[in-house]
Structure formats: C-alpha cells, structure tokens
Design a protein around this motif. Structure first.
Motif, PDB file in Angstrom:
ATOM      1  N   SER A   1       0.826  -1.205   0.000  1.00 36.45           N
ATOM      2  CA  SER A   1       0.000   0.000   0.000  1.00 36.45           C
ATOM      3  C   SER A   1       0.860   1.254   0.000  1.00 36.45           C
ATOM      4  N   GLU A   2       0.235   2.394  -0.245  1.00 36.69           N
ATOM      5  CA  GLU A   2       0.957   3.664  -0.190  1.00 36.69           C
ATOM      6  C   GLU A   2       1.557   3.888   1.195  1.00 36.69           C
TER       7      GLU A   2
ATOM      8  N   ARG B   1       5.957   3.738   2.453  1.00 32.60           N
ATOM      9  CA  ARG B   1       6.501   4.974   2.998  1.00 32.60           C
ATOM     10  C   ARG B   1       6.800   4.922   4.488  1.00 32.60           C
TER      11      ARG B   1
ATOM     12  N   SER C   1       4.452  11.195  -5.475  1.00 26.46           N
ATOM     13  CA  SER C   1       3.809   9.898  -5.687  1.00 26.46           C
ATOM     14  C   SER C   1       4.833   8.788  -5.870  1.00 26.46           C
ATOM     15  N   ARG C   2       4.380   7.576  -5.618  1.00 23.58           N
ATOM     16  CA  ARG C   2       5.224   6.402  -5.866  1.00 23.58           C
ATOM     17  C   ARG C   2       5.657   6.360  -7.325  1.00 23.58           C
TER      18      ARG C   2
END
Length: 205
Positions: free
Chosen positions: A29-30, A34, A91-92
């Motif tokens: 997931s985001e 992170r 963003s990724r």
C-alpha cells in the motif's frame, strides 16, 4: 578481460540491484512503502528516492553530464535526510519513474564516455576526488546493493515477504512452519550462547 568488458559486468550487477530495490515495493500500500520501520526512519520508497540522488550525481554531474530533471533533495543546502523519505505529494510513480530515468541516464554516461573517462567527486576528500567511470561503477554496485539489503529487511518487517529477486528468491523451498521452527532454533542457540558467556539471554531492557 578488457576494461569495457569489466564495466559491462559491473553494470549488469548494478542493474540487478536497481531492479531488486524496486521489486521490494510490489504489492504494498501507499502507507507501507513509505512508513518507517527502524528508529532512524528507514522506509522503502525513501531508499529509492535516495538512490535517485546518488546516481544522478555519480553518473551525471561528476562526469559533466548533469541529469536533466531537478532533484531538489540532492541539493547541498537541503534539510538533512530529505532524500530518505517521501512527502505526501511525491507519488510512488513519480519516484520510481524518476529512478528509472536516472539509471537510463547513467547507463548512457557509461556507454558514451567509456570506463576510463575521468570525473571529479567534489564532496570526497581531495586526494580521492579524481575518479574514472569504472571506479564509480564499483562504488554504485556497493551502494545500491547495500540499500537493497536494507530493503530486504524493511519488506520482511512489513509483511514477511523475503527473497533476492523476482523469479529467484534464493531461499530454501520450505513452508512457513519450517521457518518458524528455524527461527526458534536460532533464538534458542543465541540464548544458550548468551547464558554461557554470562551475558544473559537478552539485551532487551
């Protein structure tokens, strides 16, 4: 073996490490790509961001071929560790895409200049600042593999996923039960050795 052939082998190893770092992000997931999992804040996407700044300098500006896109976290005046974590508006896709473009730029530096081309790493001690492309490739293989190792441990801490690379995990073909018993065995051995040395069974406070 010629210098060009040796450089090609180094570039092959470097590419493997690059791809391994990105692979560690797959399926997360985001938040998980992170989030910090060590006391010093180590996180997966931050490792990629850091490697963007590393390669953009070493196979870019060092040899007079600056990477065309801005990398503000590589600025000498940037806040400490800015390159090691990712803000919500980065963003990724932006970070991973930038990394791919940076390594394409680096590959072009190697191809266009050759292994014996000379550059200057201005932040190194003066007696070591003059380097060749070959020397920088050796440095980058070491640097990127080191951070790939960090990514291995961070990913395993997040969801238990482990392995060397996509299609080749380089781990014994055993089940979860085997790993649990194996870890228990390693723990018991560590406690026994600690007790025998008079250090107790744990360093926890």
């Amino acid at each position: 073996m010629t210098a060009k052939e040796s450089a090609a082998i180094l570039l092959q190893y470097l590419q493997g490490a690059r791809e391994a770092v990105l692979w560690k992000l797959d399926g997360l997931s985001e938040y998980d790509v992170r989030r910090p999992v060590t006391p010093t804040g180590t996180n997966l996407l931050g490792l990629v961001k850091h490697l963007v700044s590393v390669e953009s300098d070493y196979l870019g500006a060092v040899f007079g071929r600056p990477f065309a896109e801005p990398v503000p976290w590589a600025d000498p005046d940037a806040e400490p560790n800015t390159d090691m974590w990712v803000t919500p508006d980065e963003s990724r896709e932006y970070i991973t895409g930038l990394y791919r473009r940076v390594w394409a730029h680096g590959d072009a530096t190697v191809a266009e200049l050759g292994p014996d081309a000379v550059g200057h790493v201005w932040w190194w001690p003066e007696e070591r600042r003059e380097v060749t492309v070959f020397r920088v490739l050796v440095h980058l293989v070491a640097e990127t593999d080191r951070h790939a190792g960090h990514a291995d441990l961070v990913r395993e801490a997040i969801d238990g996923a482990a392995g060397l690379g996509q299609g080749n995990d380089n781990l014994p073909a055993v089940g979860q039960g085997w790993w649990e018993e194996y870890r228990d065995r390693v723990e018991r051995a560590a406690r026994e050795a600690g007790a025998a040395a008079g250090g107790g069974g744990s360093s926890e406070r």
